[in-house]
Design a protein around this motif. Structure first.
Motif, PDB file in Angstrom:
ATOM      1  N   LEU A 337     105.484  92.156 -42.979  1.00 56.43           N
ATOM      2  CA  LEU A 337     104.749  91.568 -44.105  1.00 56.43           C
ATOM      3  C   LEU A 337     104.593  90.057 -43.944  1.00 56.43           C
ATOM      4  O   LEU A 337     103.511  89.508 -44.182  1.00 56.43           O
ATOM      5  CB  LEU A 337     105.467  91.864 -45.432  1.00 56.43           C
ATOM      6  CG  LEU A 337     105.385  93.294 -45.950  1.00 56.43           C
ATOM      7  CD1 LEU A 337     106.141  93.431 -47.260  1.00 56.43           C
ATOM      8  CD2 LEU A 337     103.934  93.700 -46.146  1.00 56.43           C
ATOM      9  N   ALA A 340     102.078  89.167 -41.330  1.00 53.46           N
ATOM     10  CA  ALA A 340     100.713  89.344 -41.834  1.00 53.46           C
ATOM     11  C   ALA A 340     100.318  88.172 -42.717  1.00 53.46           C
ATOM     12  O   ALA A 340      99.201  87.658 -42.625  1.00 53.46           O
ATOM     13  CB  ALA A 340     100.607  90.658 -42.596  1.00 53.46           C
ATOM     14  N   GLY A 341     101.252  87.725 -43.569  1.00 56.07           N
ATOM     15  CA  GLY A 341     100.969  86.595 -44.455  1.00 56.07           C
ATOM     16  C   GLY A 341     100.692  85.326 -43.670  1.00 56.07           C
ATOM     17  O   GLY A 341      99.748  84.592 -43.963  1.00 56.07           O
ATOM     18  N   LEU A 360      93.275  91.698 -40.321  1.00 57.25           N
ATOM     19  CA  LEU A 360      93.038  91.652 -41.760  1.00 57.25           C
ATOM     20  C   LEU A 360      92.428  90.303 -42.157  1.00 57.25           C
ATOM     21  O   LEU A 360      91.501  90.234 -42.961  1.00 57.25           O
ATOM     22  CB  LEU A 360      94.365  91.888 -42.480  1.00 57.25           C
ATOM     23  CG  LEU A 360      94.329  92.170 -43.965  1.00 57.25           C
ATOM     24  CD1 LEU A 360      93.382  93.304 -44.271  1.00 57.25           C
ATOM     25  CD2 LEU A 360      95.725  92.529 -44.450  1.00 57.25           C
ATOM     26  N   ILE A 375      90.176  97.714 -44.610  1.00 56.94           N
ATOM     27  CA  ILE A 375      91.043  98.828 -45.025  1.00 56.94           C
ATOM     28  C   ILE A 375      92.006  99.265 -43.915  1.00 56.94           C
ATOM     29  O   ILE A 375      93.215  99.361 -44.167  1.00 56.94           O
ATOM     30  CB  ILE A 375      90.178 100.020 -45.510  1.00 56.94           C
ATOM     31  CG1 ILE A 375      89.169  99.551 -46.545  1.00 56.94           C
ATOM     32  CG2 ILE A 375      91.061 101.138 -46.043  1.00 56.94           C
ATOM     33  CD1 ILE A 375      89.724  99.224 -47.895  1.00 56.94           C
ATOM     34  N   GLY A 378      95.009  96.909 -43.184  1.00 55.30           N
ATOM     35  CA  GLY A 378      95.791  96.810 -44.414  1.00 55.30           C
ATOM     36  C   GLY A 378      96.590  98.079 -44.651  1.00 55.30           C
ATOM     37  O   GLY A 378      97.797  98.040 -44.930  1.00 55.30           O
ATOM     38  N   LEU A 379      95.923  99.215 -44.498  1.00 53.65           N
ATOM     39  CA  LEU A 379      96.620 100.483 -44.716  1.00 53.65           C
ATOM     40  C   LEU A 379      97.730 100.684 -43.692  1.00 53.65           C
ATOM     41  O   LEU A 379      98.793 101.209 -44.021  1.00 53.65           O
ATOM     42  CB  LEU A 379      95.632 101.649 -44.634  1.00 53.65           C
ATOM     43  CG  LEU A 379      94.933 101.994 -45.939  1.00 53.65           C
ATOM     44  CD1 LEU A 379      94.138 103.275 -45.789  1.00 53.65           C
ATOM     45  CD2 LEU A 379      95.955 102.151 -47.070  1.00 53.65           C
ATOM     46  N   ILE A 381      99.546  98.451 -42.335  1.00 61.21           N
ATOM     47  CA  ILE A 381     100.697  97.660 -42.766  1.00 61.21           C
ATOM     48  C   ILE A 381     101.417  98.389 -43.886  1.00 61.21           C
ATOM     49  O   ILE A 381     102.641  98.574 -43.861  1.00 61.21           O
ATOM     50  CB  ILE A 381     100.245  96.255 -43.239  1.00 61.21           C
ATOM     51  CG1 ILE A 381      99.655  95.478 -42.073  1.00 61.21           C
ATOM     52  CG2 ILE A 381     101.404  95.502 -43.847  1.00 61.21           C
ATOM     53  CD1 ILE A 381      99.072  94.142 -42.453  1.00 61.21           C
ATOM     54  N   VAL A 382     100.648  98.854 -44.869  1.00 64.38           N
ATOM     55  CA  VAL A 382     101.277  99.527 -46.007  1.00 64.38           C
ATOM     56  C   VAL A 382     102.053 100.756 -45.527  1.00 64.38           C
ATOM     57  O   VAL A 382     103.216 100.947 -45.889  1.00 64.38           O
ATOM     58  CB  VAL A 382     100.211  99.925 -47.049  1.00 64.38           C
ATOM     59  CG1 VAL A 382     100.852 100.722 -48.169  1.00 64.38           C
ATOM     60  CG2 VAL A 382      99.525  98.695 -47.606  1.00 64.38           C
ATOM     61  N   VAL A 385     105.251  99.751 -43.459  1.00 65.87           N
ATOM     62  CA  VAL A 385     106.310  99.157 -44.276  1.00 65.87           C
ATOM     63  C   VAL A 385     106.858 100.191 -45.252  1.00 65.87           C
ATOM     64  O   VAL A 385     108.067 100.259 -45.491  1.00 65.87           O
ATOM     65  CB  VAL A 385     105.785  97.907 -45.013  1.00 65.87           C
ATOM     66  CG1 VAL A 385     106.870  97.304 -45.866  1.00 65.87           C
ATOM     67  CG2 VAL A 385     105.282  96.892 -44.021  1.00 65.87           C
ATOM     68  N   LEU A 386     105.978 101.022 -45.771  1.00 66.64           N
ATOM     69  CA  LEU A 386     106.425 102.077 -46.684  1.00 66.64           C
ATOM     70  C   LEU A 386     107.400 103.005 -45.976  1.00 66.64           C
ATOM     71  O   LEU A 386     108.479 103.313 -46.494  1.00 66.64           O
ATOM     72  CB  LEU A 386     105.195 102.847 -47.172  1.00 66.64           C
ATOM     73  CG  LEU A 386     105.401 103.824 -48.315  1.00 66.64           C
ATOM     74  CD1 LEU A 386     105.878 103.066 -49.541  1.00 66.64           C
ATOM     75  CD2 LEU A 386     104.103 104.542 -48.643  1.00 66.64           C
ATOM     76  N   ASN A 389     110.684 101.320 -45.523  1.00 66.34           N
ATOM     77  CA  ASN A 389     111.454 101.216 -46.757  1.00 66.34           C
ATOM     78  C   ASN A 389     112.059 102.562 -47.154  1.00 66.34           C
ATOM     79  O   ASN A 389     113.202 102.634 -47.592  1.00 66.34           O
ATOM     80  CB  ASN A 389     110.574 100.688 -47.887  1.00 66.34           C
ATOM     81  CG  ASN A 389     110.343  99.197 -47.747  1.00 66.34           C
ATOM     82  OD1 ASN A 389     111.058  98.522 -47.015  1.00 66.34           O
ATOM     83  ND2 ASN A 389     109.336  98.687 -48.422  1.00 66.34           N
ATOM     84  N   PHE A 390     111.289 103.637 -47.003  1.00 64.31           N
ATOM     85  CA  PHE A 390     111.846 104.960 -47.310  1.00 64.31           C
ATOM     86  C   PHE A 390     113.003 105.283 -46.382  1.00 64.31           C
ATOM     87  O   PHE A 390     114.038 105.806 -46.802  1.00 64.31           O
ATOM     88  CB  PHE A 390     110.763 106.042 -47.181  1.00 64.31           C
ATOM     89  CG  PHE A 390     109.919 106.171 -48.413  1.00 64.31           C
ATOM     90  CD1 PHE A 390     110.510 106.243 -49.670  1.00 64.31           C
ATOM     91  CD2 PHE A 390     108.546 106.211 -48.332  1.00 64.31           C
ATOM     92  CE1 PHE A 390     109.733 106.361 -50.815  1.00 64.31           C
ATOM     93  CE2 PHE A 390     107.765 106.323 -49.468  1.00 64.31           C
ATOM     94  CZ  PHE A 390     108.353 106.392 -50.707  1.00 64.31           C
ATOM     95  N   ASP A 393     115.993 103.432 -47.399  1.00 66.69           N
ATOM     96  CA  ASP A 393     116.580 104.028 -48.590  1.00 66.69           C
ATOM     97  C   ASP A 393     117.388 105.268 -48.213  1.00 66.69           C
ATOM     98  O   ASP A 393     118.524 105.449 -48.664  1.00 66.69           O
ATOM     99  CB  ASP A 393     115.445 104.411 -49.536  1.00 66.69           C
ATOM    100  CG  ASP A 393     115.925 104.553 -50.953  1.00 66.69           C
ATOM    101  OD1 ASP A 393     116.686 103.679 -51.407  1.00 66.69           O
ATOM    102  OD2 ASP A 393     115.559 105.553 -51.596  1.00 66.69           O
TER     103      ASP A 393
END
Lengths: 405, 335, 615
Positions: A337, A340-341, A360, A375, A378-379, A381-382, A385-386, A389-390, A393
């Motif tokens: 993230l 990307a920023g 992006l 898109i 961006g997708l 990356i999402v 990262v998703l 994160n899962f 967890d």
């Protein structure tokens, strides 16, 4: 509040990992994420075989304008970009750098964080001998590194004191000279007082430094360093650092380029991400160490005369591994993230190397007439990262013995 | 307690001094010089004239001298003028940019909290329900989306796609309205118009900014509530026949909120920091852009004023969070 | 349904669009915001958008019209040799001194009614001569002299004079009656400071002096007065600046009410957002600093243009080119023989500049063949032109001993027995999407003739830093550097770039604009002749000869001349820009004549004479 992890003999740790793996397998989302990540990594590795087009090849010939900004079609599954290059292929290649940056930065952050946290936790409340003046009575420690450090520290402290006097003189020189020449003013008076105070302070400190001995609690040093880092606003500081490291005229910029060549852009990003990335791990490891070091097995190892380094990295770190792994996983996501920023603001990895971040950024320029360019990166990356994160967890649940399924 | 606060305040000063030194050094170390462009535009300038220009901008002196000159004026309350804008740095930061950033960040913080706390409680109480899974999933998505990407997509949707497809009025594509509260005071516009204009300009950036913290705090609230709900005293209360509602609001919530308070306290400085990426996407002239521009443009006075101010806030709110922690949680004592 | 929706959208958009003629206002969209207005000596730095906005509220002694001719504005007539107001004398050292006698009109007043007199000129001169004032063109003011004769008449002297001095307004004018009291205070403050120690403090105070009259707060409080056709009345930083008609301006047309009553600049820093503002009709016209070229050609803009607005492309004198490192003492340069004109010809023949211009810019940014704009009066159309010719390019390289290696990249063996590949560094500003696009296009073309390009971009703050830009001598950059020179006619006449002696080397302390160290003694000789020739008619052929030499020797590789896109809502008249209008090509030509046809404004200038309409 609670103990972080029960001490375990190294021989038994294998069953711990197996147990964790069994628990993780029950976590459906985590397993799904793991497979998604595995696929992403495979795609990144085999990008050259999977990509239908050359990611940097531009079309040539007549009617070039029509070949730019093509919407998705059969030949170009995700359309073409502002130079007619295949977006899908660029995306595949882009995953290489993005994932590499993510994993490399996370690994380095965790490594640095673990070392710093271990030192802080282990030596908390056990100050180390830090400074021994040239004429101080001292315990006999003639080990080479310490003697070297002793001499170096004298040089450093006297240089610092000299610097203090020099700064004071530079600031006060003019008014003081004017004052001596007879033009008294409040400014001249203040400058003279300041100068005298600075010189007096330096002289006193220099005298004391001859005989004193200082012990330093590394925990306090590291904790203050973390406090200090947290007062700085992250993103702007990262941008400035990126500009400094990339400056081809500065020594460090030249060294970066000379050592890493074209890869220096990746190395710079990783270094920058580590600068703030190590902090969470360090805090976590420190907390774990504070409780672990009081436990019997540590005491036993110390009684047996095991060296501190060995205790820290052979015995304590393995016992704090579970939270470190979870943190490491989450750091991968954060690194992706932040990269990307940074790219979005123009301080990330430069073209023609494609990363999701800079794709992006490039797409953002054309968002209103070629939204399909924005898109996919961006997708990606999402999704990445998703998944991370899962997985993090799931790992947290699986590795935490307190959690019961 | 009093001694503790005093000691913490005492620790603040060296920390702030170091932070200001570090910021000043970093700004100076940056490649380039604010006068480069000038020199490029005007090739006829002689080296002497250029040197005079550097002197007039104070760039000829070594960095430590410049730092101490800055410090000497700053402790007397004179933060100098912005090199780019010419206006006093304090006026630029505290009067122009800060109020705007606060409008943006406080609104999104409030919205994020108002949603995150009840939703977090809900998911904790209904652990493993379909609602819990959905919200957990959504909050993970929120955490994993770069907010500038979300901003770009929202812009496309609400400024181009939806207005064009359904013929509704588009939201403004960014910036701030040309309507200040002073206009309402002098009767140039109605309060309704003022609110409407600011609301339409703020809705997208606020939503973008709120998403991330909303997601994080929902997760956090859930975890914190779950932890509390599993504790002995809650179980005891339940077994004594205290109503579920009372258990939840009287016993659990109070303790469950403690970590959130700390978290909110620690995120207070970020409110003043602005949101660089969101501000960039929405052309919002806030603190984030001000800091970014001042760093890139080597506008020392503005950069120092803003960053040292934020460093003070960070240290201050850390202290406040710790004290609040002690007030809320009787188990914690400082000495 | 769909049709209904489109009609609705159109109606909404038109609703916006007609707001302009209704109250006779004009909304200008721009992506930059000035920091102050009225900093006419550029003490706070020069900014395109500030100069453009100031066209509405400040007028100078002269006005530079669409054809780059001087017209009198505050003075009775332009000083020329013919009318006897311009006197040229030879100085003992061979240089020349020029004296211009100017007379102010007697009907000119500031917006508060106070007459504009020579005191205002003298005041600006006094400011410009103050030591410690951070002027952006100190060299010019060092040569300038002003002598007041009476309330109306004064003499300007340039010593030594340059031909560029005669193509612009000699000195700006500021209201002395408002500013001098504050200036006196400033000076008494500065008198208490030590100019050696407190140079930075003094510089800050002087810059603050201008800010205190030109910042948003100052403008909202009405702290100063103006002499242009409009005056700023309200500035909300980050949002908008509103100007209203100045009734005291002397050149308003008879039927004032047919023309604009107010102008509003909308600051929308994100160009995508600005694009939408145009589409939705929220802005009537765009400034010279607004949407990018790509955006102006995007279907979002062009598809909605019919019957609503015109999209103009006005050629600018902004010249995109590749400077080439020609310092042959560098290993990389001598390996690639970049100092040999044949290598540079191989490079230029290998770049399909025409296709690039067509593919990327729809042919609206023309290919350039030398360093001077076709719209400049010294332009030479007959210079050597290098067409895209990969075979010729390869032929040049082979002539120099290169041959293709296994990977398709040229390589050769040097005299000392090393094998070198043709790997060329290519630097430009990171973050400039349009430029990076061209860069990648060029890289691809060069790869096909066997030249591998290694891109090494960095943000503008890095690459434009003198310790990078001006250190080609030390190898800071070793290949090509792509950037643009923005030129006014005055800077074209200076022609200081590409002189041998302007190559930044240790001898001249790395000063000079000839960044790559290109050198052609013939070019230098011609330039010195041209600058010293104050009769421009005689100077033109020399300038033309310089361009011929430039193209022959390829001192740098010319790429394109940029064009500025302008969107102008139909019905707006006289909002016209040209390449050199008002010096740098900013619109409008005559602010007092901009208006709406619906309200009776008459068209005087036609944009079609100065730009190309997108159809």
């Amino acid at each position: 509040m609670q103990t972080v992890a029960k001490p375990r003999a190294p021989a038994g740790s294998e069953t711990l990992w197996r147990l964790a793996w069994r628990r993780l397998r029950k976590h459906k989302l985590a397993m799904l994420s793991l497979s998604v990540l595995a696929i992403l990594i495979l795609v990144a590795i085999f990008a050259p075989y999977l990509a239908p087009h050359d990611p940097v090849a531009q079309p040539r010939g007549a009617g070039l304008r029509a070949m730019y900004f093509q919407p998705p079609s059969q030949t170009h599954w995700l359309g073409t970009d502002d130079l007619g290059r295949d977006v899908f292929s660029r995306l595949l290649y882009g995953s290489r750098v993005s994932l590499l940056v993510g994993f490399l930065a996370a690994f380095s952050s965790v490594l640095v964080g673990t070392i710093m946290g271990s030192i802080a936790g282990f030596y908390s409340g056990r100050p180390l001998r830090f400074y021994v003046g040239p004429f101080a009575r001292q315990d006999v420690d003639w080990s080479f590194p310490f003697v070297l450090w002793r001499v170096l520290s004298w040089v450093l402290i006297y240089a610092a004191l000299f610097f203090v006097v020099q700064i004071a003189w530079t600031l006060a020189e003019r008014p003081v000279r004017a004052g001596l020449a007879g033009e008294w003013s409040p400014n001249a008076l203040a400058s003279t007082i300041g100068l005298v105070a600075a010189v007096a302070f330096a002289a006193f400190a220099a005298w004391r430094a001859l005989f004193s001995r200082v012990r330093l609690d590394l925990d306090i040093v590291i904790s203050r360093l973390i406090d200090f880092m947290l007062t700085l606003p992250g993103l702007p500081i990262l941008l400035v650092l990126s500009a400094i490291l990339r400056d081809p005229r500065s020594g460090i910029g030249q060294w970066m380029y000379g050592t890493f060549g074209t890869a220096s852009s990746v190395v710079i990003i990783v270094m920058i991400l580590v600068i703030f990335g190590w902090i969470p791990t360090a805090r976590l490891v420190r907390a774990a160490f504070l409780s672990l070091r009081e436990q019997e097995f540590t005491m036993a190892a110390q009684a047996l005369g095991t060296s501190n380094t060995k205790i820290m990295f052979r015995h304590l770190v393995p016992n704090a591994m579970a939270p470190i792994i979870v943190e490491g996983t989450l750091q991968v996501g954060i690194a992706i993230l932040v990269e990307a920023g940074l790219s979005f603001l123009g301080f990330g990895i430069q073209p023609p190397v494609s990363t999701w971040g800079n794709m992006l950024t490039n797409a953002q320029t054309y968002i209103f007439f070629a939204p399909w360019l924005a898109i996919p990166p961006g997708l990606m990356i999402v999704i990445t990262v998703l998944s991370i994160n899962f997985l993090g967890d799931g790992l947290r649940d699986a590795l935490d013995p307190r959690r019961k399924q | 307690m009093f001694n503790y606060i005093l000691r913490r305040l005492g620790q603040m000063l060296p920390l702030l001094f170091l932070a200001s030194v570090a910021i000043f050094t970093l700004v100076s170390l940056q490649p380039g010089d604010p006068l480069d462009e000038l020199r490029m535009q005007n090739p006829m300038m002689t080296p002497e004239q250029f040197e005079a220009l550097r002197r007039a901008h104070g760039l000829d002196q070594p960095i430590h001298v410049r730092y101490f000159k800055w410090l000497g004026r700053a402790v007397n309350g004179d933060l100098g003028r912005s090199r780019t804008y010419g206006v006093p740095a304090a006026e630029f930061i505290f009067e122009q940019r800060l109020p705007r950033t606060l409008v943006l960040t406080i609104t999104s913080l409030t919205i994020a909290l108002l949603i995150a706390i009840p939703v977090g409680i809900f998911t904790a109480v209904r652990q493993y329900s379909a609602g819990d899974y959905t919200i957990t999933f959504l909050s993970f998505v929120g955490l994993s989306t770069p907010n500038f990407f979300l901003g770009i997509i929202l812009l496309y949707l609400f400024v181009i796609f939806i207005p064009e497809t359904f013929g509704v009025r588009a939201l403004p594509p960014g910036g701030i309205p040309d309507l200040m509260w002073s206009d309402v005071q002098v009767g140039r516009a109605t309060a309704g118009e003022f609110i409407r204009q600011w609301a339409t300009h703020l809705v997208l950036p606020v939503f973008t900014l709120a998403t991330g913290s909303m997601a994080a705090w929902t997760r956090f609230m859930r975890a914190s509530m779950l932890e509390v709900l599993n504790q002995d005293y809650v179980r005891t209360a339940r077994s004594k026949g205290v109503s579920e509602r009372k258990v939840l609001y009287k016993h659990a919530l109070r303790n469950g909120l403690i970590p959130i308070i700390t978290l909110v306290g620690l995120s207070m400085p970020a409110l003043f920091n602005g949101a660089l990426l969101t501000e960039t996407v929405f052309s919002y002239p806030g603190m984030g852009r001000a800091i970014f521009d001042s760093l890139v443009g080597k506008d020392y006075n503005v950069a120092m004023a803003a960053l040292v101010f934020i460093a003070i806030l960070v240290v201050f709110f850390n202290l406040v969070a710790d004290i609040l922690y002690a007030v809320v949680d009787p188990r914690i004592r400082y000495d | 349904m769909y049709r209904f929706v489109t009609t609705l959208v159109l109606a909404l958009a038109l609703g916006f669009a007609f707001a302009g003629p209704q109250d006779n206002s004009l909304t200008v969209g721009t992506s930059q915001e000035p920091v102050v207005l009225g900093d006419l000596l550029n003490v706070l730095g020069s900014m395109a958008i500030a100069s453009e906005v100031e066209l509405w509220n400040y007028v100078g002694l002269y006005r530079i019209d669409l054809d780059a001719e001087l017209e009198p504005e505050l003075v009775t007539e332009v000083a020329t040799v013919e009318n006897g107001r311009l006197v040229i004398t030879e100085l003992p050292d061979g240089a020349q001194e020029v004296e211009a006698t100017l007379t102010l009109r007697d009907d000119i007043v500031w917006s508060d009614g106070h007459p504009i007199t020579t005191d205002d000129v003298a005041f600006v001169y006094e400011l410009s001569q103050t030591p410690g004032m951070s002027l952006s063109s100190p060299d010019y003011y060092a040569r300038l002299g002003v002598e007041v004769i009476d309330e109306r008449e004064f003499v300007v002297t340039w010593s030594p004079a340059q031909s560029s001095d005669l193509v612009g307004s000699p000195i700006p004018v500021l209201p002395a009656h408002v500013m001098r009291p504050v200036w006196d205070d400033v000076q008494s403050t500065v008198a208490g400071l030590d100019p050696e120690v407190d140079a930075a403090r003094i510089g800050e105070i002087y810059r603050g002096f201008f800010t205190d009259f030109g910042s948003p707060a100052a403008i909202n409080e009405g702290r100063t007065v103006y002499n242009g056709p409009f005056m700023p009345v309200r500035w909300t930083p980050g949002s908008a600046l509103r100007l209203e008609r100045n009734p005291n301006y002397h050149l308003h047309p008879e039927n004032q009410d047919a023309y604009l009553r107010s102008v509003e600049y909308r600051f929308i820093t994100d160009t995508n957002a600005l694009l939408f503002a145009i589409v939705s009709g929220a802005v009537d016209v765009t400034s010279s600093v607004s949407i990018t070229f790509d955006q102006a050609l995007s279907p979002q803009i062009t598809a909605r243009a019919v019957d609503r607005y015109d999209i103009w492309f006005v050629p600018s004198a902004t010249w995109e080119h590749l400077d080439i490192n020609q310092f042959s003492h560098l290993q990389q340069v001598s390996d690639l023989m970049l100092d040999d004109v044949r290598t540079r010809r191989a490079i230029i023949h290998g770049i399909d500049r025409q296709s690039m211009s067509e593919a990327l810019f729809d042919g609206l940014q023309p290919v350039s063949h030398a360093n001077v704009s076709p719209f400049d009066f010294t332009y030479n159309p007959d210079v050597r032109q290098y067409a895209y010719d990969p075979e010729q390019s390869v032929a040049y390289l082979e002539e120099l001993g290169w041959s293709r290696g296994a990977d398709g990249i040229m390589q050769r063996t040097t005299e000392d027995g090393r094998t070198v590949r043709f790997e060329l560094e290519f630097v430009t500003t990171a973050g400039n999407a349009v430029r990076e696009r061209q860069q990648q296009f060029i890289a691809e073309d060069l790869r096909q003739v066997g030249i591998e390009v290694r891109i090494n971009n960095a943000p503008a703050s890095v690459v434009f830093a003198p310790d990078f830009l001006s250190r080609a001598y030390d190898g800071a950059w070793t290949g090509m550097f792509m950037f643009a020179w923005v030129s006014s006619q005055a800077s074209v006449l200076n022609a200081a770039g590409y002189l041998c002696r302007n190559a930044p080397t240790p001898e001249n302390d790395f000063a000079g604009q000839n960044l790559g160290g290109a050198c052609s003694p013939e070019f230098d000789e011609l330039r010195d002749q041209a600058v010293a020739e104050l009769d421009l008619d005689l100077a033109v052929p020399i300038y033309q000869e310089m361009q011929a030499v430039f193209a022959e020797e390829l001192l740098a590789i010319p790429l394109i001349f940029r064009s500025n896109p302008f969107v102008v809502t139909q019905g707006v008249v006289n909002y016209v820009a040209s390449t050199f209008n008002q010096g740098y090509g900013y619109p409008p030509a005559a602010p007092e004549l901009v208006g709406w046809v619906q309200n009776g404004a008459e068209q005087v200038f036609d944009q079609a004479d100065y730009g190309e309409l997108y159809e």
